[in-house]
Design a protein around this motif. Structure first.
Motif, PDB file in Angstrom:
ATOM      1  N   GLY A  48      59.389  53.001  58.363  1.00  0.00           N
ATOM      2  CA  GLY A  48      60.321  53.266  57.287  1.00  0.00           C
ATOM      3  C   GLY A  48      60.155  52.255  56.168  1.00  0.00           C
ATOM      4  N   THR A  49      60.905  52.472  55.124  1.00  0.00           N
ATOM      5  CA  THR A  49      60.911  51.574  53.979  1.00  0.00           C
ATOM      6  C   THR A  49      62.260  50.885  53.934  1.00  0.00           C
ATOM      7  OG1 THR A  49      59.454  53.059  52.768  1.00  0.00           O
ATOM      8  CG2 THR A  49      60.686  51.474  51.476  1.00  0.00           C
ATOM      9  N   THR A  50      62.256  49.573  53.815  1.00  0.00           N
ATOM     10  CA  THR A  50      63.518  48.856  53.711  1.00  0.00           C
ATOM     11  C   THR A  50      64.240  49.264  52.432  1.00  0.00           C
ATOM     12  OG1 THR A  50      62.514  46.980  52.594  1.00  0.00           O
ATOM     13  CG2 THR A  50      62.602  46.869  54.990  1.00  0.00           C
ATOM     14  N   ILE A  51      65.530  49.058  52.398  1.00  0.00           N
ATOM     15  CA  ILE A  51      66.340  49.558  51.279  1.00  0.00           C
ATOM     16  C   ILE A  51      65.859  49.021  49.929  1.00  0.00           C
ATOM     17  CG2 ILE A  51      68.153  47.805  51.593  1.00  0.00           C
ATOM     18  CD1 ILE A  51      68.645  51.432  50.325  1.00  0.00           C
ATOM     19  N   HIS A  52      65.459  47.771  49.846  1.00  0.00           N
ATOM     20  CA  HIS A  52      65.083  47.251  48.529  1.00  0.00           C
ATOM     21  C   HIS A  52      63.738  47.806  48.032  1.00  0.00           C
ATOM     22  CE1 HIS A  52      62.918  44.210  50.891  1.00  0.00           C
ATOM     23  NE2 HIS A  52      62.219  43.952  49.803  1.00  0.00           N
ATOM     24  N   LEU A  53      62.993  48.470  48.916  1.00  0.00           N
ATOM     25  CA  LEU A  53      61.739  49.110  48.509  1.00  0.00           C
ATOM     26  C   LEU A  53      61.868  50.630  48.455  1.00  0.00           C
ATOM     27  CD1 LEU A  53      59.243  46.931  50.573  1.00  0.00           C
ATOM     28  CD2 LEU A  53      59.844  46.705  48.147  1.00  0.00           C
ATOM     29  N   ALA A  54      63.061  51.132  48.664  1.00  0.00           N
ATOM     30  CA  ALA A  54      63.309  52.578  48.670  1.00  0.00           C
ATOM     31  C   ALA A  54      63.150  53.150  47.261  1.00  0.00           C
ATOM     32  CB  ALA A  54      64.720  52.852  49.193  1.00  0.00           C
ATOM     33  N   PRO A  55      62.965  54.456  47.170  1.00  0.00           N
ATOM     34  CA  PRO A  55      62.884  55.092  45.851  1.00  0.00           C
ATOM     35  C   PRO A  55      64.141  54.804  45.020  1.00  0.00           C
ATOM     36  CG  PRO A  55      62.274  56.644  47.574  1.00  0.00           C
ATOM     37  CD  PRO A  55      62.811  55.420  48.261  1.00  0.00           C
ATOM     38  N   VAL A  56      63.971  54.808  43.718  1.00  0.00           N
ATOM     39  CA  VAL A  56      65.075  54.513  42.802  1.00  0.00           C
ATOM     40  C   VAL A  56      66.247  55.464  43.036  1.00  0.00           C
ATOM     41  CG1 VAL A  56      65.751  54.392  40.369  1.00  0.00           C
ATOM     42  CG2 VAL A  56      63.543  53.473  41.096  1.00  0.00           C
ATOM     43  N   THR A  57      65.973  56.719  43.334  1.00  0.00           N
ATOM     44  CA  THR A  57      67.073  57.663  43.591  1.00  0.00           C
ATOM     45  C   THR A  57      67.909  57.219  44.791  1.00  0.00           C
ATOM     46  OG1 THR A  57      65.581  59.074  44.867  1.00  0.00           O
ATOM     47  CG2 THR A  57      65.956  59.678  42.558  1.00  0.00           C
ATOM     48  N   THR A  58      67.263  56.660  45.801  1.00  0.00           N
ATOM     49  CA  THR A  58      67.994  56.145  46.964  1.00  0.00           C
ATOM     50  C   THR A  58      68.800  54.919  46.572  1.00  0.00           C
ATOM     51  OG1 THR A  58      66.295  56.984  48.464  1.00  0.00           O
ATOM     52  CG2 THR A  58      67.765  55.268  49.325  1.00  0.00           C
TER      53      THR A  58
END
Length: 162
Positions: A48-58
């Motif tokens: 998975g991707t950690t929250i700070h690397l998540a897509p801008v929409t997320t």
């Protein structure tokens, strides 16, 4: 793999305590931890991707526009300079090596704060994180800052000069 991760999230959240409130601020933080619990419970494979690397929409789903922009600016700094930015830890766990048991999510004495606390099994310390959560005019909640006790505020850290 998704079934496995869903099962782990269910197992993890079977030990989570939070008051079944209808407060959208608390609900938002609960949703954030439901989505990213894997950071503290799955060592490998990390899928998975950690929250700070998540897509801008997320980011915009969970954070205010201002905090989302600060997080993106930190990512851009890291990409541009190839150096470590301000975020060098897992935001939800206040740690570079997240682990958690007895996670509790509850409203605080302040209406715009949600408190998250948990025990770190590696050293049995109690961790407390305060989320400052704003209500938008639409009634939706967004996180405007995260305070980590002695480590200070995420927003202040991201606003500080590099």
């Amino acid at each position: 793999m998704k079934e496995f991760m869903s099962g782990l999230a269910i197992l993890f959240f079977s030990t989570v305590t939070y008051c079944a409130e209808t407060d959208p601020r608390v609900d938002l933080v609960v949703d954030l931890y439901k989505e990213y619990a894997w950071e503290a419970v799955i060592e490998e494979p990390m899928d998975g991707t950690t929250i700070h690397l998540a897509p801008v929409t997320t980011l915009r789903h969970f954070f205010t526009e201002e905090l989302s922009q600060l997080i993106v600016a930190d990512r851009e700094y890291m990409a541009r300079t190839h150096e470590i930015g301000r975020i060098d830890f897992a935001l939800l766990w206040a740690s570079q090596d997240p682990d958690a048991t007895r996670l509790k999510i509850r409203s605080s004495s302040s209406p715009d704060e949600v408190e998250v606390s948990y025990t770190s099994p590696s050293n049995r310390s109690e961790i407390r994180i305060i989320y400052e959560v704003s209500l938008l005019s639409s009634g939706e909640a967004r996180i405007s800052d995260i305070r980590y006790g002695h480590a200070g505020s995420l927003k202040a850290s991201l606003q500080a000069p590099q």
